[in-house]
Design a protein around this motif. Structure first.
Motif, PDB file in Angstrom:
ATOM      1  N   GLU A  42     -30.051  41.917  49.814  1.00 50.44           N
ATOM      2  CA  GLU A  42     -29.169  41.592  48.698  1.00 50.44           C
ATOM      3  C   GLU A  42     -29.477  42.513  47.525  1.00 50.44           C
ATOM      4  O   GLU A  42     -30.641  42.826  47.256  1.00 50.44           O
ATOM      5  CB  GLU A  42     -29.357  40.141  48.252  1.00 50.44           C
ATOM      6  CG  GLU A  42     -28.808  39.130  49.227  1.00 50.44           C
ATOM      7  CD  GLU A  42     -28.914  37.717  48.684  1.00 50.44           C
ATOM      8  OE1 GLU A  42     -29.569  37.558  47.617  1.00 50.44           O
ATOM      9  OE2 GLU A  42     -28.346  36.802  49.286  1.00 50.44           O
ATOM     10  N   LEU A  43     -28.423  42.908  46.860  1.00 50.16           N
ATOM     11  CA  LEU A  43     -28.544  43.677  45.637  1.00 50.16           C
ATOM     12  C   LEU A  43     -28.191  42.770  44.478  1.00 50.16           C
ATOM     13  O   LEU A  43     -27.171  42.076  44.510  1.00 50.16           O
ATOM     14  CB  LEU A  43     -27.616  44.895  45.652  1.00 50.16           C
ATOM     15  CG  LEU A  43     -27.886  45.947  46.735  1.00 50.16           C
ATOM     16  CD1 LEU A  43     -26.856  47.066  46.640  1.00 50.16           C
ATOM     17  CD2 LEU A  43     -29.285  46.522  46.607  1.00 50.16           C
ATOM     18  N   VAL A  44     -29.034  42.756  43.494  1.00 44.76           N
ATOM     19  CA  VAL A  44     -28.853  41.861  42.344  1.00 44.76           C
ATOM     20  C   VAL A  44     -28.533  42.718  41.131  1.00 44.76           C
ATOM     21  O   VAL A  44     -29.282  43.643  40.795  1.00 44.76           O
ATOM     22  CB  VAL A  44     -30.107  41.010  42.084  1.00 44.76           C
ATOM     23  CG1 VAL A  44     -29.874  40.107  40.865  1.00 44.76           C
ATOM     24  CG2 VAL A  44     -30.451  40.197  43.306  1.00 44.76           C
ATOM     25  N   CYS A  45     -27.413  42.440  40.505  1.00 43.95           N
ATOM     26  CA  CYS A  45     -26.994  43.155  39.290  1.00 43.95           C
ATOM     27  C   CYS A  45     -27.169  42.190  38.118  1.00 43.95           C
ATOM     28  O   CYS A  45     -26.589  41.093  38.099  1.00 43.95           O
ATOM     29  CB  CYS A  45     -25.545  43.603  39.405  1.00 43.95           C
ATOM     30  SG  CYS A  45     -24.921  44.440  37.935  1.00 43.95           S
ATOM     31  N   LYS A  46     -27.974  42.587  37.139  1.00 51.18           N
ATOM     32  CA  LYS A  46     -28.260  41.750  35.973  1.00 51.18           C
ATOM     33  C   LYS A  46     -27.637  42.357  34.733  1.00 51.18           C
ATOM     34  O   LYS A  46     -27.618  43.571  34.572  1.00 51.18           O
ATOM     35  CB  LYS A  46     -29.760  41.599  35.758  1.00 51.18           C
ATOM     36  CG  LYS A  46     -30.451  40.788  36.841  1.00 51.18           C
ATOM     37  CD  LYS A  46     -31.920  40.600  36.500  1.00 51.18           C
ATOM     38  CE  LYS A  46     -32.624  39.761  37.562  1.00 51.18           C
ATOM     39  NZ  LYS A  46     -34.049  39.553  37.226  1.00 51.18           N
ATOM     40  N   ILE A  54     -27.340  39.509  29.196  1.00 53.53           N
ATOM     41  CA  ILE A  54     -27.436  38.073  28.889  1.00 53.53           C
ATOM     42  C   ILE A  54     -27.975  37.305  30.101  1.00 53.53           C
ATOM     43  O   ILE A  54     -27.722  36.116  30.267  1.00 53.53           O
ATOM     44  CB  ILE A  54     -26.062  37.536  28.467  1.00 53.53           C
ATOM     45  CG1 ILE A  54     -25.017  37.790  29.563  1.00 53.53           C
ATOM     46  CG2 ILE A  54     -25.627  38.178  27.146  1.00 53.53           C
ATOM     47  CD1 ILE A  54     -23.660  37.201  29.230  1.00 53.53           C
ATOM     48  N   ASN A  55     -28.677  38.053  30.992  1.00 51.43           N
ATOM     49  CA  ASN A  55     -29.356  37.466  32.147  1.00 51.43           C
ATOM     50  C   ASN A  55     -28.393  36.822  33.142  1.00 51.43           C
ATOM     51  O   ASN A  55     -28.748  35.848  33.806  1.00 51.43           O
ATOM     52  CB  ASN A  55     -30.410  36.450  31.696  1.00 51.43           C
ATOM     53  CG  ASN A  55     -31.585  37.120  31.008  1.00 51.43           C
ATOM     54  OD1 ASN A  55     -31.917  38.249  31.357  1.00 51.43           O
ATOM     55  ND2 ASN A  55     -32.174  36.448  30.058  1.00 51.43           N
ATOM     56  N   ARG A  56     -27.217  37.333  33.227  1.00 47.38           N
ATOM     57  CA  ARG A  56     -26.318  36.878  34.284  1.00 47.38           C
ATOM     58  C   ARG A  56     -26.552  37.727  35.521  1.00 47.38           C
ATOM     59  O   ARG A  56     -26.674  38.940  35.447  1.00 47.38           O
ATOM     60  CB  ARG A  56     -24.856  36.983  33.843  1.00 47.38           C
ATOM     61  CG  ARG A  56     -24.490  36.028  32.713  1.00 47.38           C
ATOM     62  CD  ARG A  56     -22.998  36.088  32.444  1.00 47.38           C
ATOM     63  NE  ARG A  56     -22.230  35.667  33.608  1.00 47.38           N
ATOM     64  CZ  ARG A  56     -20.901  35.731  33.686  1.00 47.38           C
ATOM     65  NH1 ARG A  56     -20.205  36.214  32.654  1.00 47.38           N
ATOM     66  NH2 ARG A  56     -20.264  35.328  34.778  1.00 47.38           N
ATOM     67  N   CYS A  57     -26.635  37.097  36.668  1.00 42.11           N
ATOM     68  CA  CYS A  57     -26.955  37.775  37.917  1.00 42.11           C
ATOM     69  C   CYS A  57     -25.733  37.757  38.835  1.00 42.11           C
ATOM     70  O   CYS A  57     -25.064  36.727  38.984  1.00 42.11           O
ATOM     71  CB  CYS A  57     -28.141  37.098  38.605  1.00 42.11           C
ATOM     72  SG  CYS A  57     -29.657  37.248  37.666  1.00 42.11           S
TER      73      CYS A  57
END
Length: 1573
Positions: free
Chosen positions: A934-938, A941-944
């Protein structure tokens, strides 16, 4: 007086004796050696006995000279004494050696005796012990010792006897020495006396030499004083000359400076005048351009008006026709009468116009003559000086206004004169063109008037000057150039003079044509000269003619006489190959390039040697035009060096800067050259502004009045637009984000013949490809601006090293050196690093630790240890430079567990509202398996935002040795080849040995042959060979990748169509100009009528499509377009990715229609970087074609083609040529080793086919910038000629002497080439005279005779002649030849050989010519030869008819000519009937043109019954022969019954011939019976 015996020493006499080499021979027979010496001694004794008697006689006459006999006796005496002494020494030495050998023999005998005694004791001991074996061995040893002892005794006895004989001989020698003791003493006394006399003579000679030396010393002192006096006088004279020279030099320098100042002023004036003239021409060109545009618009209007009138006329004609038809009339007849009436009216108007034109022409001629007369009067009388002189601008306006009003006469062009005379008020178009034409000559007219305003000679126009009065005699003088007779006489005289100087040189029938003398060097070039200095060069002239030639100096051109001086001493007659020297002295006075020729005159014609004088110039170049940094990680810094080289003799100031920057090198650049600083893509607006600015600048210096409207319009430009241009000019891009920048050195001075290195830095910041253009500007305006590019690729990896190069400076062997390497990371996760050193240096360099982990966004330090050992040069290999002792080795940092990357900017960035960003997810698997992550884009404002990813890692069964190939810069139509390997490393299914090839988690690929196929993109310049193949396990397959860039076919077609359209427009323009000139002679309505039918220039798309279809790759337009595009090619860069699909199995095992199952997952990708540059060498001849076609060349001959090459690169190139087939037909005759920049050289190629074949080869011209391939083709054609004569023998038959007969034959050219032929007779060849010096052929046997040239005429003319002698045979045509036989006396053996020679080399046919001549009209042929085919040299017939009649015998004394006929009757043993033996005789009558009372020849044979009785049958026995005919007499024989075979039958009869005379032949028949097989 001394005796001559003093000239010989005792040693010389001893050396003259024969030496005694072998002592063993003397030991064998010493008496044999002693006898001759003893005999000599006895003679000497007798001589010595005679000496006292002679001495008593000599004592009475002491004052007399010694006789020659005494001297000879004394010589022999000394010789005998020396010989006796030498024999004594030798015998003494021999006796000593013999005694030594005797002692050795005694010692050995004693030893053998002792050994025998010891053996006897041992034998007794063994006998007592009853040891038979040992006793036998000891007894054998005892017998051997006994034998040796006996041998030693024999040797002792021989040595003793020899010693005794030697002692006896020694005693005899002693006795002889005693006898010669008195002679020896007397000889010694004489020697002492001679020595004393020599000393006295030497003392006297020494005294004389001392006196002579004193005299010489006195003379030397006198000469020294005299020389000092002369030197003093010379010094004073030299000092005076130096002072005079210095004084004269100062005066000369003064005048030289003044002259140079005047020269510079004159040059400046000329330069300003040329600039003004160029300015006027530019104004005229611009005006012409505007006027042409206006003319086109006017013509278009005329055309539209004419079309409308035609439509109106057509409608009117249709209306009239309908009206006539409605009235019931004949419309056709009415139209015919109407057209006829119009034609007559047009003819009448044309006649009136012609009459008017003739009147105007007559008037114009009268006006012209009056103007010339007035001009001559003005030249004779000075013009009056006016106070208000007009300026050049006022004169120009006045002239134009007068011209437009029709007031002036015609000035320059005859066409304009006629037009002005014909049209006093021309049309608008005529005004425009006339004004343009006059503008071109305004400068010359005004300049001439200004020059004539003041006379060259002061006082010429003064009032006191009396004009020259032409006398009456001068008025009656001959016209200029003389009369026609004078000109003819002068031409003949000059021709005679030239013929006396220049002669044709013909050697061995070959005329010399070409340059008579070759010069070394070919061009006299003085480079980089300084004013005031003197330069000298020697050239060598070599005689290149066939024989002796002369050389004379003619001189140099007028423009070089003030600077060039030639020293040449004519050498007189020079043989071929000889040379002479010429000294050329150059003293420059002006700083200007000079060119000319040094002319010479040879006996065969004139020739010249080019001469060039070049000033100092700047010749600047860069060593590269493209700097490729390659791939570097973001954050690293690297540099490259570019070298600026000046190979000229003048220095200048330089400055490196970006291409987008603007900089002035102290001298302002013209505005026209500043358009290159624009950085906008659309330049049309700025080009418009620059053009208007340039027009304003040109108008500022002095503009034409015709340009006033355009100048006023250009002055009304918008100020905002001008300010925009100014801002565009001063715009400089910001360097904050520049990744490729210049180093510290960016400007400075570069001297002559020097170079400067400038660093270029690459500091990648943003991932991707970076390209920056730079330029180098120079203070010298003659130096063009140089441009170069720098490219690099920034690679963004999570790990980077700030210091890419670790420099340990100077190191020593066996000492430890350490340094630390810092590694940085921008990754957000920890990474595992592995540090690796190349295997060649693992014993010298170590990185510690070898493996480590680097934390997120931090740094990691690695320790470098370097311990160089003495084996470093051998271990390092290519990384170590043996000359500089520098070690450069790579070290690799591997980042593990990294298979996903986000780009650009590592996944960091900013996104605006309603914006979409595209990110690249790069997947790089480390092994074959299935991946899920999984690739996590942040966000801030700490939204993932999570992105689920799935991937499959594939390990293909094949791998490539290189996955990326970077081709070197390849020229257009060149070829660059690179190699790689397709490797099959899959050997076993054991996964512990190596990773198995598979797709994700599927089963592994089985071990076996694996096939591959490269899928090359269509229409790409890439060729892969082999593109399909199979690789066995553990093997590899070599693959060649060829890159051959070419221009696109469509681009060439477009350029070709553009060229065609341009040529069409030019032709139309010329046609329109011609038509316009013709139409100006007619009225304006006629012009309008003709313009109505003028075709338009616009080419429709349909026409372009037809042109595109007609053009082919072999057409001249296509080739010219291709050459033009190649020359203007700027270079490009292409990148190709070629997939390589893989399948299991062998391609040989598949069926014909069954393809292999290639898996799309097991696909390999090959990346190709393909930079293309313009070729450095181009072909300028043959319209740029690289295919050299020699066409059809005859076999055995040679065709020559010349190819002109030009170096269009900025540097000199060293050339190499590929090797042509040494046994092939193509040869490069003049290979060159160097081609300078811009230079053009011509290659000479020859094609010499040896057989009929189509030949083709390629010649590669190799330089460091690329390869130019020339394709050589040619066809060898065999010259095939057929002759109409069968058997190659032509018999001309019988001819009356002094008459001739002719016959014809034909030759046909069956080849496809025109063939040049020559007819050559062997009797006229050069070898004929040599062959006639040999023995006559009749002295040899008939079988050995090889002469083919028979009897020849006595009058010196050839017996046979052929017409034509030479010519050209057209392919497929037949040529007829005539051979004439003209004998001048009687002979039966006229013969010659006719050879058909092709191309002066090949003999195609040989025709044997034969003929016979008789004094009378009858002849008889046949029978056996009774004479030789060579006439006797003693018989010289008279040619006078009276002498022939006098020599002819009377009828009763006529000699009978014999004819021998041999018949062989073959008798067989069988019962078959045997045919009779047969022979034939030919009786003939010669056809003649002379009148004769007899028209036929009668013949008869006598004794026919008697011959029949002998078995002969003759048919016919008598008859007659008409002219030009022959009759055969058949003779057969059968042996009669009483014939004896052992005795041949011999009978004879008479054959009588009656024609113009009577001849009698005695025919002898000899018959044999021969047994058959």
């Amino acid at each position: 007086m001394e005796e001559p015996t003093t000239l010989f020493s005792d040693e010389d006499l001893a050396d003259s004796l024969p030496p005694i080499d072998d002592e063993r021979i003397q030991l064998e027979d010493p008496e044999f050696e002693m006898e001759p010496f003893l005999l000599g001694f006895e003679d000497t004794v007798r001589l010595g006995c005679c000496c006292p008697a002679k001495e008593e006689e000599v004592t009475a006459e002491k004052t007399k000279k010694a006789t020659t006999k005494d001297r000879v006796q004394a010589f022999h005496l000394r010789k005998s004494l020396n010989l006796l002494d030498k024999l004594h020494e030798e015998k003494d030495l021999f006796i000593q050696k013999t005694r030594g050998e005797l002692r050795v023999c005694h010692q050995r005998m004693d030893l053998l005796t002792k050994q025998q005694e010891s053996l006897a004791a041992e034998i007794a001991t063994e006998r007592e012990a009853n040891n038979m074996a040992a006793m036998g061995r000891l007894q054998a040893a005892s017998r051997r010792l006994h034998t040796e002892l006996e041998n030693e005794k024999d040797l002792q006895s021989k040595i003793t006897a020899m010693l005794k004989d030697s002692e006896n001989a020694m005693w005899h020698i002693e006795i002889q020495k005693g006898l010669f003791e008195d002679v020896r003493k007397r000889n010694e006394e004489e020697a002492e006396a001679r020595q004393r006399s020599l000393e006295i003579h030497a003392a006297q000679q020494l005294q004389k030499e001392k006196e002579t030396l004193e005299k010489v010393e006195r003379n030397r002192l006198l000469r020294a004083r005299k020389s000092l006096h002369v030197q003093k006088e010379l010094g004073l004279r030299h000092q005076k000359l130096v002072e005079d020279a210095q004084r004269n030099h100062r005066v000369a320098v003064k005048f030289l400076k003044a002259s140079l100042g005047r020269v510079r002023e004159r040059e400046q004036k000329e330069e300003m005048e040329s600039r003004r003239h160029m300015k006027r021409r530019m104004d005229a060109v611009l005006a012409l351009k505007n006027n042409i545009t206006a003319s086109r618009e006017t013509l278009k209007k005329f055309q539209a008006w004419g079309q409308s009138r035609a439509e109106v006329a057509k409608q009117k004609a249709l209306t009239e026709k309908e009206a006539i038809l409605a009235q019931g009339g004949d419309a056709f007849k009415h139209l015919f009468h109407q057209r006829r009436h119009q034609e007559l009216e047009a003819q009448r108007r044309a006649f009136e116009e012609e009459q008017k034109l003739r009147k105007q022409e007559i008037v114009s001629r009268i006006l012209k003559e009056e103007a010339e007369e007035e001009h001559r009067k003005k030249r004779q009388h000075p013009p009056s000086k006016t106070t208000d002189q007009w300026t050049l601008r006022d004169k120009t306006w006045k002239y134009i206004s007068d011209f437009c009003e029709g007031k002036t006469a015609i000035t320059t062009n005859h066409l304009l004169e006629n037009e002005m005379a014909l049209h006093p008020k021309p049309s608008c178009l005529l005004k425009v063109i006339s004004s343009e034409s006059m503008q071109m000559d305004l400068g010359s007219i005004s300049t001439e008037e200004e020059i004539l305003a003041e006379p060259d000679i002061p006082g010429l126009w003064s009032k006191d000057y009396k004009s020259y009065q032409v006398s009456k005699e001068d008025m009656e003088r001959k016209p200029v150039g003389g009369t026609k007779m004078d000109k003819d006489i002068l031409a003949r005289t000059m021709e005679q003079l030239r013929s006396g100087v220049v002669h044709r040189q013909v050697v061995s029938g070959r005329e010399f044509k070409g340059r008579p003398f070759n010069s070394k060097p070919e061009v006299i070039h003085f480079k980089d000269f300084d004013i005031g200095k003197v330069y000298k060069k020697k050239i060598t002239l070599i005689n290149a003619t066939y024989t002796i030639n002369y050389c004379k100096l003619v001189g140099v051109e007028e423009s070089l006489k003030d600077f060039i001086h030639i020293d040449f001493d004519p050498p007189g007659p020079m043989s071929a190959g000889m040379s002479c020297e010429v000294l050329v002295t150059f003293k420059p006075m002006i700083n200007k390039d000079l060119e000319g020729n040094v002319s010479f005159l040879a006996q065969t014609g004139g020739f010249s040697v080019p001469l060039k004088c070049s000033t100092k110039k700047c010749s600047l170049s860069l060593d590269k035009e493209l700097i490729d940094f390659g791939s570097y990680v973001v954050g690293e810094t690297t540099s490259r060096i570019i070298t600026l080289t000046n190979v000229g003799g003048l220095g200048t100031r330089f400055k490196f800067l970006l291409d987008s920057e603007f900089f002035e090198m102290e001298e302002p650049q013209p505005v026209m050259k500043m358009s290159s600083v624009f950085t906008y893509e659309d330049k049309s607006f700025y080009e418009k502004i620059m053009n208007s600015l340039s027009e304003q600048q040109l108008d500022g210096d002095g503009s034409s009045p015709l340009d006033l409207p355009s100048r006023k319009e250009s002055e009304k430009l918008d100020e905002a637009e001008v300010s925009a241009v100014a801002s565009a000019m001063t715009m400089v891009p910001s360097e904050e984000q520049a990744e490729i920048t210049l180093g510290e050195v960016t400007e400075g001075e570069i001297g002559p013949f020097s170079s400067i290195k400038v660093p270029i830095l690459f500091n990648p910041v943003i991932p991707g490809e970076v390209q920056t253009k730079f330029k180098v500007m120079f203070k010298n305006s003659q130096c063009p601006t140089l441009y170069f590019r720098a490219t690099g690729i920034a690679v963004d990896v999570p790990v980077w090293v700030p210091r890419a190069i670790v420099d340990l400076k100077i190191c020593m062997y066996d000492r430890l050196y350490q340094d630390s390497i810092t590694v940085h990371t921008r990754s957000k996760a920890a990474l595992r690093l592995k540090f690796e050193v190349c295997k060649e240096l693992r014993g010298h360099i170590e990185l510690l630790p070898e493996t480590g982990y680097i934390q997120a966004q931090s740094s990691y330090s690695v320790q470098l240890k370097f311990l160089p050992r003495h084996s470093l040069p051998e271990d390092a290999g290519k990384y170590f430079d043996q000359d500089s002792r520098v070690l450069e080795a790579p070290m690799t940092i591997w980042v593990a567990d990294q298979y996903v990357d986000i780009q650009p900017n590592d996944g960091f960035g900013t996104i605006l509202p309603l914006e979409t960003l595209q990110l690249d997810v790069i997947f790089q698997p480390i092994k074959a398996k299935e991946y899920r992550f999984e690739l996590v884009c942040k966000s801030e404002i700490n939204r993932c935002f999570k992105v689920s990813c799935q991937a499959v890692g594939v390990h293909p069964p094949l791998e490539l040795s290189h996955y990326q190939i970077k081709f070197s810069a390849t020229a257009l139509y060149g070829t660059t080849v690179s190699t790689l390997y397709v490797i099959n490393s899959h050997l076993s299914m054991n996964k512990l040995i190596h990773s198995l090839p598979r797709i994700g988690s599927e089963e592994a690929t089985p071990v076996g042959p694996t096939s591959f196929e490269f899928l090359v993109p269509p229409n790409s310049p890439i060729t892969i060979s082999p593109s399909v193949g199979t690789v066995l396990p553990g093997k590899r397959c070599l693959v060649q990748v060829a890159f051959q860039p070419v221009l696109p076919h469509e681009t060439i077609l477009e350029e070709a169509i553009h060229i065609l359209n341009k040529e069409t427009e030019t032709k139309l323009f010329r046609k329109e100009t011609t038509q316009r000139k013709e139409q100006w002679k007619q009225s304006l309505p006629v012009v309008r009528v003709h313009n109505r039918d003028r075709p338009t220039r616009a080419s429709t798309p349909h026409t372009q499509e037809l042109q595109r279809q007609e053009l082919s790759a072999s057409s001249n337009e296509y080739q010219a377009a291709q050459a033009t595009l190649v020359r203007t090619f700027q270079g490009k860069f292409d990148r190709f990715v070629v997939p390589c699909v893989v399948a299991s199995g062998d391609i040989k095992d598949r069926k014909a229609s069954e393809p292999l199952s290639f898996s799309p997952y097991n696909t390999l990708y090959l990346e190709l970087w393909c930079p293309v540059v313009a070729p450095s060498i181009v072909v300028t001849s043959n319209e740029g074609k690289t295919v050299v076609n020699f066409g059809d060349i005859a076999v055995g001959h040679r065709g020559i083609k010349k190819i002109t090459l030009q170096n269009i690169s900025p540097e000199d190139l060293a050339l190499e040529f590929s090797v042509l087939n040494p046994h092939g037909p193509f040869v490069l005759l003049n290979p060159t080793r160097k081609l300078c920049s811009g230079e053009t050289q011509t290659l000479v190629l020859s094609f010499s086919p040896h057989e009929s074949i189509l030949a083709q080869e390629t010649l590669d011209i190799i330089s460091k910038r690329g390869t130019l391939t020339l394709t050589l083709t040619g066809t060898g054609v065999a010259s095939m000629i057929t002759c109409s004569i069968e058997g190659n023998i032509l018999n001309m038959g019988y001819v009356l002497a002094r008459e001739s007969v002719s016959t014809n034959f034909k030759l046909q050219n069956e080849s496809s080439l025109p063939i040049k032929f020559w007819m050559r007779l062997e009797s006229l060849s050069k070898k004929r005279a040599e062959n006639r010096q040999q023995l006559p052929k009749f002295l040899t046997s008939h079988e050995q005779r090889t002469e083919i040239v028979g009897t020849q005429n006595h009058n010196g003319q050839s017996v046979f002649s052929v017409v034509p002698v030479e010519g050209l045979m057209v392919p497929g045509k037949t040529h007829e030849f005539t051979i004439t036989f003209s004998p001048d006396h009687e002979s039966l053996y006229f013969s010659d050989l006719l050879q058909v020679v092709l191309f002066e080399k090949k003999v195609s046919h040989q025709i044997l010519l034969k003929g016979a001549a008789r004094e009378h009209m009858m002849f008889v042929e046949g029978g056996d030869p009774l004479d030789v085919p060579v006439e006797s040299l003693t018989v010289i017939p008279a040619f006078d008819p009276e002498h022939r009649e006098a020599r002819s015998p009377p009828p009763e004394a006529e000699e009978m000519k014999p004819i021998l006929v041999t018949l062989n009757y073959v008798q067989f043993d069988t019962d078959m009937p045997t045919p009779p033996a047969t022979r034939e005789l030919q009786v003939g009558c010669i056809r003649t043109t002379q009148p004769s009372p007899r028209k036929t020849v009668e013949f008869s044979l006598d004794s026919i019954p008697w011959l029949q009785h002998k078995g002969f049958t003759i048919e016919p026995s008598r008859g007659s022969v008409e002219r030009g005919q022959t009759k055969t007499i058949s003779i057969s024989w059968v042996p009669p019954a009483d014939f004896d075979p052992d005795h041949p039958l011999m009978v004879s009869t008479l054959l009588q011939l009656r024609g113009d005379v009577k001849e009698t032949y005695k025919v002898i028949f000899v018959a044999y019976v021969v047994a058959g097989l």
